[in-house]
Design a protein around this motif. Sequence first.
Motif, PDB file in Angstrom:
ATOM      1  N   PRO A 110       0.816  -1.218   0.000  1.00  0.00           N
ATOM      2  CA  PRO A 110       0.000   0.000   0.000  1.00  0.00           C
ATOM      3  C   PRO A 110       0.849   1.267   0.000  1.00  0.00           C
ATOM      4  O   PRO A 110       0.351   2.345  -0.309  1.00  0.00           O
ATOM      5  N   MET A 111       2.141   1.159   0.340  1.00  0.00           N
ATOM      6  CA  MET A 111       3.075   2.280   0.380  1.00  0.00           C
ATOM      7  C   MET A 111       2.548   3.417   1.265  1.00  0.00           C
ATOM      8  O   MET A 111       2.558   4.585   0.877  1.00  0.00           O
ATOM      9  N   THR A 112       2.091   3.059   2.449  1.00  0.00           N
ATOM     10  CA  THR A 112       1.659   4.032   3.442  1.00  0.00           C
ATOM     11  C   THR A 112       2.782   4.229   4.457  1.00  0.00           C
ATOM     12  O   THR A 112       3.776   3.485   4.445  1.00  0.00           O
ATOM     13  N   LYS A 171       2.903   3.381   7.429  1.00  0.00           N
ATOM     14  CA  LYS A 171       3.055   2.220   8.308  1.00  0.00           C
ATOM     15  C   LYS A 171       3.376   0.927   7.561  1.00  0.00           C
ATOM     16  O   LYS A 171       3.811  -0.044   8.167  1.00  0.00           O
ATOM     17  N   ASP A 172       3.154   0.896   6.262  1.00  0.00           N
ATOM     18  CA  ASP A 172       3.349  -0.333   5.485  1.00  0.00           C
ATOM     19  C   ASP A 172       3.881   0.026   4.100  1.00  0.00           C
ATOM     20  O   ASP A 172       3.123   0.448   3.230  1.00  0.00           O
ATOM     21  N   TYR A 173       5.174  -0.134   3.940  1.00  0.00           N
ATOM     22  CA  TYR A 173       5.791   0.222   2.654  1.00  0.00           C
ATOM     23  C   TYR A 173       7.005  -0.666   2.370  1.00  0.00           C
ATOM     24  O   TYR A 173       7.500  -1.363   3.251  1.00  0.00           O
ATOM     25  N   VAL A 174       7.460  -0.617   1.138  1.00  0.00           N
ATOM     26  CA  VAL A 174       8.659  -1.340   0.713  1.00  0.00           C
ATOM     27  C   VAL A 174       9.866  -0.455   1.037  1.00  0.00           C
ATOM     28  O   VAL A 174       9.890   0.713   0.656  1.00  0.00           O
ATOM     29  N   LYS A 175      10.840  -1.026   1.751  1.00  0.00           N
ATOM     30  CA  LYS A 175      12.055  -0.281   2.074  1.00  0.00           C
ATOM     31  C   LYS A 175      13.132  -0.472   1.010  1.00  0.00           C
ATOM     32  O   LYS A 175      13.718   0.489   0.533  1.00  0.00           O
ATOM     33  N   VAL A 176      13.404  -1.735   0.665  1.00  0.00           N
ATOM     34  CA  VAL A 176      14.518  -2.043  -0.228  1.00  0.00           C
ATOM     35  C   VAL A 176      14.130  -3.183  -1.149  1.00  0.00           C
ATOM     36  O   VAL A 176      13.489  -4.140  -0.722  1.00  0.00           O
ATOM     37  N   VAL A 177      14.542  -3.076  -2.410  1.00  0.00           N
ATOM     38  CA  VAL A 177      14.426  -4.183  -3.361  1.00  0.00           C
ATOM     39  C   VAL A 177      15.835  -4.486  -3.853  1.00  0.00           C
ATOM     40  O   VAL A 177      16.558  -3.593  -4.299  1.00  0.00           O
ATOM     41  N   ARG A 178      16.214  -5.768  -3.761  1.00  0.00           N
ATOM     42  CA  ARG A 178      17.546  -6.200  -4.196  1.00  0.00           C
ATOM     43  C   ARG A 178      17.410  -7.230  -5.309  1.00  0.00           C
ATOM     44  O   ARG A 178      16.573  -8.114  -5.223  1.00  0.00           O
ATOM     45  N   ILE A 179      18.279  -7.109  -6.304  1.00  0.00           N
ATOM     46  CA  ILE A 179      18.308  -8.051  -7.419  1.00  0.00           C
ATOM     47  C   ILE A 179      19.663  -8.743  -7.404  1.00  0.00           C
ATOM     48  O   ILE A 179      20.701  -8.087  -7.337  1.00  0.00           O
ATOM     49  N   VAL A 180      19.623 -10.076  -7.464  1.00  0.00           N
ATOM     50  CA  VAL A 180      20.840 -10.885  -7.451  1.00  0.00           C
ATOM     51  C   VAL A 180      20.790 -11.839  -8.639  1.00  0.00           C
ATOM     52  O   VAL A 180      19.737 -12.396  -8.946  1.00  0.00           O
ATOM     53  N   ASN A 192       7.043   7.266  -2.382  1.00  0.00           N
ATOM     54  CA  ASN A 192       7.145   6.751  -3.744  1.00  0.00           C
ATOM     55  C   ASN A 192       5.788   6.403  -4.330  1.00  0.00           C
ATOM     56  O   ASN A 192       5.637   6.413  -5.549  1.00  0.00           O
ATOM     57  N   GLY A 193       4.838   6.051  -3.505  1.00  0.00           N
ATOM     58  CA  GLY A 193       3.498   5.737  -3.992  1.00  0.00           C
ATOM     59  C   GLY A 193       3.366   4.353  -4.594  1.00  0.00           C
ATOM     60  O   GLY A 193       2.325   3.728  -4.494  1.00  0.00           O
ATOM     61  N   ARG A 194       4.414   3.853  -5.217  1.00  0.00           N
ATOM     62  CA  ARG A 194       4.401   2.531  -5.842  1.00  0.00           C
ATOM     63  C   ARG A 194       5.821   1.980  -5.842  1.00  0.00           C
ATOM     64  O   ARG A 194       6.767   2.703  -6.169  1.00  0.00           O
ATOM     65  N   ALA A 195       5.949   0.723  -5.511  1.00  0.00           N
ATOM     66  CA  ALA A 195       7.265   0.085  -5.505  1.00  0.00           C
ATOM     67  C   ALA A 195       7.440  -0.676  -6.812  1.00  0.00           C
ATOM     68  O   ALA A 195       7.209  -1.877  -6.892  1.00  0.00           O
ATOM     69  N   GLN A 196       7.827   0.056  -7.836  1.00  0.00           N
ATOM     70  CA  GLN A 196       8.041  -0.551  -9.150  1.00  0.00           C
ATOM     71  C   GLN A 196       9.308   0.037  -9.749  1.00  0.00           C
ATOM     72  O   GLN A 196       9.582   1.234  -9.607  1.00  0.00           O
TER      73      GLN A 196
END
Length: 149
Positions: A74-76, A78-87, A105-109
């Motif tokens: 939801p990217m609020t 209290k509930d959002y994406v902190k980090v995205v890692r690609i391996v 960010n509103g959206r984790a893309q």
Amino acid sequence: ASRRRILSTAAAGGFAAVAETLLARAALATPAQAAALLAQLGKGKPREGRVDLTAPAIAENGNTVPLTIDVESPMTAKDYVKVVRIVADGNPNPGVATFHFGPVNGRAQVQLRCRLAQSEKLIVVAEMSDGSLWTTARDVKVTIGGCGG
């Protein structure tokens, strides 16, 4: 004569160093090294879900493999994406990219083009604000390697 000898020796040494760099192939990461890297980066075991990875099943050229990563959140505040890692488990360096997000960010893309050395597995791990880890993976077959292949 001494000056010429010094110059020719220096030039030969420089040429040897450049040739060694150009001819040497970097060792490729293993799946175990990729897993070890992911274990160092996040605390806990990632669960399947919430992360969508769009990548071609076959990439004709490993130099420019298009990826789209979308994490369900939801990217609020209290509930959002902190980090995205690609391996990538077959690249000379398994860590492909790290992206930091926040509620603004509103959206984790993210969309990017990455370089893959060979046919290998891409693993994406998203760390959420509550510390939970979510993951997905995809095998990509590369016909012409991008990292020295």
